[in-house]
Design a protein around this motif. Structure first.
Motif, PDB file in Angstrom:
ATOM      1  N   ALA A 219      44.871  20.589  72.483  1.00 47.79           N
ATOM      2  CA  ALA A 219      43.824  21.329  71.781  1.00 47.79           C
ATOM      3  C   ALA A 219      42.891  22.008  72.783  1.00 47.79           C
ATOM      4  CB  ALA A 219      43.030  20.369  70.886  1.00 47.79           C
ATOM      5  N   ALA A 220      42.650  21.359  73.921  1.00 48.18           N
ATOM      6  CA  ALA A 220      41.796  21.952  74.946  1.00 48.18           C
ATOM      7  C   ALA A 220      42.424  23.225  75.516  1.00 48.18           C
ATOM      8  CB  ALA A 220      41.533  20.946  76.061  1.00 48.18           C
ATOM      9  N   SER A 221      43.756  23.257  75.611  1.00 49.52           N
ATOM     10  CA  SER A 221      44.440  24.459  76.111  1.00 49.52           C
ATOM     11  C   SER A 221      44.171  25.647  75.191  1.00 49.52           C
ATOM     12  CB  SER A 221      45.947  24.197  76.216  1.00 49.52           C
ATOM     13  OG  SER A 221      46.223  23.203  77.182  1.00 49.52           O
ATOM     14  N   LEU A 222      44.208  25.409  73.892  1.00 46.74           N
ATOM     15  CA  LEU A 222      43.939  26.493  72.945  1.00 46.74           C
ATOM     16  C   LEU A 222      42.487  26.951  73.051  1.00 46.74           C
ATOM     17  CD1 LEU A 222      45.807  25.095  69.785  1.00 46.74           C
ATOM     18  CD2 LEU A 222      46.596  26.841  71.407  1.00 46.74           C
ATOM     19  N   GLU A 223      41.577  26.005  73.189  1.00 46.44           N
ATOM     20  CA  GLU A 223      40.166  26.381  73.301  1.00 46.44           C
ATOM     21  C   GLU A 223      39.899  27.146  74.594  1.00 46.44           C
ATOM     22  OE1 GLU A 223      37.253  23.413  72.411  1.00 46.44           O
ATOM     23  OE2 GLU A 223      38.645  22.272  71.163  1.00 46.44           O
ATOM     24  N   LEU A 224      40.559  26.755  75.672  1.00 46.79           N
ATOM     25  CA  LEU A 224      40.384  27.465  76.942  1.00 46.79           C
ATOM     26  C   LEU A 224      40.920  28.886  76.841  1.00 46.79           C
ATOM     27  CD1 LEU A 224      41.281  24.636  79.484  1.00 46.79           C
ATOM     28  CD2 LEU A 224      39.103  25.866  79.345  1.00 46.79           C
ATOM     29  N   ALA A 225      42.063  29.054  76.146  1.00 44.90           N
ATOM     30  CA  ALA A 225      42.625  30.399  75.979  1.00 44.90           C
ATOM     31  C   ALA A 225      41.659  31.282  75.187  1.00 44.90           C
ATOM     32  CB  ALA A 225      43.978  30.306  75.267  1.00 44.90           C
ATOM     33  N   GLU A 226      41.056  30.737  74.121  1.00 40.07           N
ATOM     34  CA  GLU A 226      40.088  31.514  73.342  1.00 40.07           C
ATOM     35  C   GLU A 226      38.853  31.846  74.184  1.00 40.07           C
ATOM     36  OE1 GLU A 226      39.153  29.267  69.909  1.00 40.07           O
ATOM     37  OE2 GLU A 226      41.165  29.384  69.020  1.00 40.07           O
ATOM     38  N   ALA A 227      38.414  30.877  74.986  1.00 42.52           N
ATOM     39  CA  ALA A 227      37.244  31.125  75.829  1.00 42.52           C
ATOM     40  C   ALA A 227      37.532  32.206  76.873  1.00 42.52           C
ATOM     41  CB  ALA A 227      36.816  29.830  76.511  1.00 42.52           C
ATOM     42  N   ARG A 228      38.738  32.211  77.436  1.00 43.77           N
ATOM     43  CA  ARG A 228      39.092  33.238  78.437  1.00 43.77           C
ATOM     44  C   ARG A 228      39.135  34.625  77.794  1.00 43.77           C
ATOM     45  NH1 ARG A 228      42.887  28.980  80.109  1.00 43.77           N
ATOM     46  NH2 ARG A 228      42.187  28.138  82.129  1.00 43.77           N
ATOM     47  N   ALA A 229      39.693  34.690  76.578  1.00 45.28           N
ATOM     48  CA  ALA A 229      39.730  35.976  75.885  1.00 45.28           C
ATOM     49  C   ALA A 229      38.317  36.475  75.597  1.00 45.28           C
ATOM     50  CB  ALA A 229      40.521  35.840  74.587  1.00 45.28           C
TER      51      ALA A 229
ATOM     52  N   ASN B 122      32.761  31.920  82.478  1.00 43.57           N
ATOM     53  CA  ASN B 122      33.745  31.682  83.529  1.00 43.57           C
ATOM     54  C   ASN B 122      33.464  30.362  84.255  1.00 43.57           C
ATOM     55  OD1 ASN B 122      36.032  32.804  85.158  1.00 43.57           O
ATOM     56  ND2 ASN B 122      34.526  32.577  86.802  1.00 43.57           N
ATOM     57  N   HIS B 123      32.181  30.058  84.437  1.00 46.11           N
ATOM     58  CA  HIS B 123      31.812  28.826  85.137  1.00 46.11           C
ATOM     59  C   HIS B 123      32.268  27.594  84.346  1.00 46.11           C
ATOM     60  CE1 HIS B 123      29.513  26.097  87.634  1.00 46.11           C
ATOM     61  NE2 HIS B 123      28.940  25.605  86.536  1.00 46.11           N
ATOM     62  N   VAL B 124      31.960  27.559  83.048  1.00 53.77           N
ATOM     63  CA  VAL B 124      32.345  26.376  82.259  1.00 53.77           C
ATOM     64  C   VAL B 124      33.852  26.339  82.028  1.00 53.77           C
ATOM     65  CG1 VAL B 124      30.100  26.132  81.149  1.00 53.77           C
ATOM     66  CG2 VAL B 124      31.822  27.579  80.095  1.00 53.77           C
ATOM     67  N   ILE B 125      34.486  27.503  81.960  1.00 53.91           N
ATOM     68  CA  ILE B 125      35.951  27.530  81.824  1.00 53.91           C
ATOM     69  C   ILE B 125      36.597  26.912  83.050  1.00 53.91           C
ATOM     70  CG2 ILE B 125      37.951  29.072  81.807  1.00 53.91           C
ATOM     71  CD1 ILE B 125      36.331  30.927  79.970  1.00 53.91           C
ATOM     72  N   THR B 126      36.081  27.264  84.220  1.00 53.87           N
ATOM     73  CA  THR B 126      36.630  26.718  85.462  1.00 53.87           C
ATOM     74  C   THR B 126      36.488  25.205  85.509  1.00 53.87           C
ATOM     75  OG1 THR B 126      36.097  28.773  86.630  1.00 53.87           O
ATOM     76  CG2 THR B 126      36.470  26.804  87.970  1.00 53.87           C
ATOM     77  N   ASP B 127      35.298  24.708  85.130  1.00 54.00           N
ATOM     78  CA  ASP B 127      35.074  23.257  85.147  1.00 54.00           C
ATOM     79  C   ASP B 127      35.974  22.541  84.151  1.00 54.00           C
ATOM     80  OD1 ASP B 127      33.156  23.640  87.055  1.00 54.00           O
ATOM     81  OD2 ASP B 127      31.446  23.480  85.679  1.00 54.00           O
TER      82      ASP B 127
END
Length: 421
Positions: free
Chosen positions: A264-274, A289-294
């Protein structure tokens, strides 16, 4: 009616009244006699119950005295201390009950309330003594049953000890296998269970061996305590090994939940990157970008195939990282939505203000000599604010500017028309 009989109605009324009063008095007397009969019957029944309880308790105390002597000879004084204490207490209560019965039987008159209270106390003392001694008698009857069946119980106990030994070895193998996948912290609640189960098993074997020694020697000493100690140790070992199986199941379920959370985190990260890549505000994109990286770093660490997992702690770590991401992502979404809404509203606002400026400009041109400086100043400021709104790249700022232009244009129109009229 003849005047000489004027008194007849009065006599009839008085007679009816007297008859009614007499009927009420008679009914009251009947109820009183009924209540007294019920009270006397209850008192009589209480006396019979007290007498019966007293006799039953006295017989049981005598039987218990003989039973205690027999139990001491069979099991020893140490095993019968509780029985002896129960007998002493029951004898004291029985003595108190007999003293109350003597007060009931002596020649001193007693009130009904005293007799009721004393009979109730006799029943209480006698019944408590009876229950206490009955429990002790049942306990020693059960102990004698254990002694009679000791050889059969010992055979079953030996088989259970052998099975428990296999379970201890299996528990050790389970912990070794779990140690390949889970961290020491994850295994801490059950890591010592095999050792403690082994100690309990050794204690059970020692108690069983002591019982066997007595049985083989045909000793008169009881073996019930040794058998009970062995059973208790086996129970402890069973609980400890059951906890290993339960812990293993919980760890596997926790690990499965962790994998689902990582997916589920992978899907949320993909949405955040978009959202980061398409966001119009550079500052917001940088925060994202900072929180995505962390969060991505935490996810990658938890997915490391050679890492020993602690599912509960890992889930908490992942949730903390994803909560931080979700907070910034929600803020970024709100800011983007604000931009999109402002852009949509800006088109209508510009169209409206241009129309108002055009109308006001035409009105001023048609009345050049009559419109004063105040209205013309507002109109000029409206045109200037419109130009700024058109040139502004930020739709929120542009919308605010267009609205100010509209305010000035409306004011200019009102002032111009006031001057003309």
């Amino acid at each position: 009616m003849n005047g000489d009989l004027w008194w007849v109605p009065s006599v009839i009324v008085v007679g009816l009244v007297v008859a009614g009063v007499w009927a009420l008095v008679a009914a009251s007397r009947r109820r009183t006699r009924t209540r007294l009969g019920q009270v006397n019957a209850a008192a009589t029944e209480l006396e019979r119950s007290a007498s019966s309880s007293l006799v039953r308790a006295d017989d049981l105390v005598q039987d218990a005295s003989d039973e205690l002597s027999f139990a001491i000879a069979q099991f020893g004084e140490s095993a019968t201390q509780e029985f002896a204490a129960a007998l002493t207490t029951s004898k004291r209560q029985l003595s108190d009950a007999f003293a109350l019965q003597q007060k009931l039987d002596d020649a001193v008159p007693d009130t009904a309330l005293e007799r009721t209270r004393w009979n109730q106390q006799i029943v209480q003392f006698a019944d408590e003594a009876t229950a206490r001694l009955s429990n002790q008698a049942r306990n020693f009857t059960a102990k004698r049953g254990v002694e009679r069946n000791a050889p059969q119980q010992m055979d079953e106990l030996r088989r259970r000890l052998d099975r428990m030994s296999d379970r201890v070895a299996g528990g050790a193998n389970t912990l070794a296998r779990l140690g390949l996948s889970y961290s020491a912290a994850a295994l801490a609640p059950i890591s010592g269970n095999v050792g403690r189960a082994g100690t309990a098993l050794d204690g059970a074997r020692a108690s069983a061996d002591a019982a066997v020694t007595r049985l083989e020697a045909a000793s008169s000493e009881p073996v019930g305590e040794q058998l009970q100690a062995a059973e208790h140790a086996l129970f402890q070992a069973t609980q400890l090994l059951d906890a290993i199986e339960t812990g293993e199941d919980q760890l596997h379920r926790g690990f499965a939940n962790l994998q689902q959370a990582l997916d589920a985190a992978s899907l949320e990260l993909a949405e955040a990157r978009a959202l980061r890549d398409n966001h119009e505000e550079s500052d917001t994109s940088a925060s994202l970008n900072h929180v995505i990286t962390d969060a991505a770093a935490v996810q990658a660490s938890l997915r490391d195939p050679v890492r020993l997992s602690d599912p509960a702690a890992d889930l908490l770590t992942l949730e903390t990282a994803m909560n931080g991401l979700d907070s910034i992502r929600s803020e970024a979404r709100n800011r983007q939505l604000r931009l999109d809404n402002a852009r949509t509203a800006l088109a209508g606002a510009l169209l409206t203000v241009r129309s108002q400026i055009t109308l006001t400009r035409d009105f001023v041109a048609a009345n050049r000599g009559r419109v004063q400086a105040a209205g013309r100043t507002r109109l000029a400021e409206a045109e200037r604010q419109l130009a700024l709104a058109v040139a502004e790249s930020d739709p929120v700022t542009a919308l605010d500017t267009a609205r100010r232009a509209m305010t000035h244009a409306t004011d200019a129109d009102a002032l111009a028309r006031y001057d003309v009229h």
